[in-house]
Design a protein around this motif. Structure first.
Motif, PDB file in Angstrom:
ATOM      1  N   TYR A  14       0.838  -1.196   0.000  1.00  0.00           N
ATOM      2  CA  TYR A  14       0.000   0.000   0.000  1.00  0.00           C
ATOM      3  C   TYR A  14       0.878   1.253   0.000  1.00  0.00           C
ATOM      4  N   ALA A  15       0.344   2.316  -0.563  1.00  0.00           N
ATOM      5  CA  ALA A  15       1.045   3.608  -0.522  1.00  0.00           C
ATOM      6  C   ALA A  15       0.825   4.242   0.850  1.00  0.00           C
ATOM      7  N   MET A  16       1.853   4.901   1.359  1.00  0.00           N
ATOM      8  CA  MET A  16       1.750   5.568   2.656  1.00  0.00           C
ATOM      9  C   MET A  16       2.254   6.997   2.544  1.00  0.00           C
ATOM     10  N   ARG A  17       1.647   7.847   3.350  1.00  0.00           N
ATOM     11  CA  ARG A  17       2.134   9.220   3.461  1.00  0.00           C
ATOM     12  C   ARG A  17       2.070   9.598   4.930  1.00  0.00           C
ATOM     13  N   VAL A  18       3.209   9.925   5.479  1.00  0.00           N
ATOM     14  CA  VAL A  18       3.291  10.370   6.862  1.00  0.00           C
ATOM     15  C   VAL A  18       3.827  11.793   6.829  1.00  0.00           C
ATOM     16  N   GLU A  19       3.084  12.704   7.421  1.00  0.00           N
ATOM     17  CA  GLU A  19       3.466  14.116   7.395  1.00  0.00           C
ATOM     18  C   GLU A  19       3.504  14.655   8.818  1.00  0.00           C
ATOM     19  N   SER A  20       4.495  15.477   9.104  1.00  0.00           N
ATOM     20  CA  SER A  20       4.626  16.063  10.426  1.00  0.00           C
ATOM     21  C   SER A  20       5.042  17.523  10.283  1.00  0.00           C
ATOM     22  N   GLY A  37       5.355   9.569  13.767  1.00  0.00           N
ATOM     23  CA  GLY A  37       5.164   8.885  12.489  1.00  0.00           C
ATOM     24  C   GLY A  37       5.102   7.378  12.658  1.00  0.00           C
TER      25      GLY A  37
END
Length: 71
Positions: A14-20, A37
């Protein structure tokens, strides 16, 4: 910093996007981004690899403050 914990594509495709968003520049703020994250990925069910790390930092007074103390 999170890349070593991310599973291989064959394990989790799966594609993941973690933003902080961090508004400070101290080392503890950076570590908070990494910890947050990793916790977000765990909460989302991503099978993260077990990793360990340690960060140590120290905040010192600015040089002008040190000169004032010597007077």
């Amino acid at each position: 910093a999170l890349l070593p914990a991310v599973p291989a594509q064959t394990e989790f495709a799966y594609a993941m996007r973690v933003e902080s968003l961090i508004t400070e520049s101290c080392g503890s703020s950076s570590m908070a981004s990494v910890c947050g994250g990793c916790l977000a990925m765990l909460d989302a069910g991503v099978p993260v690899r077990h990793v360990a790390g340690i960060a140590m930092g120290v905040l010192l007074p600015e040089r002008d403050d040190e000169r004032d103390d010597e007077r």
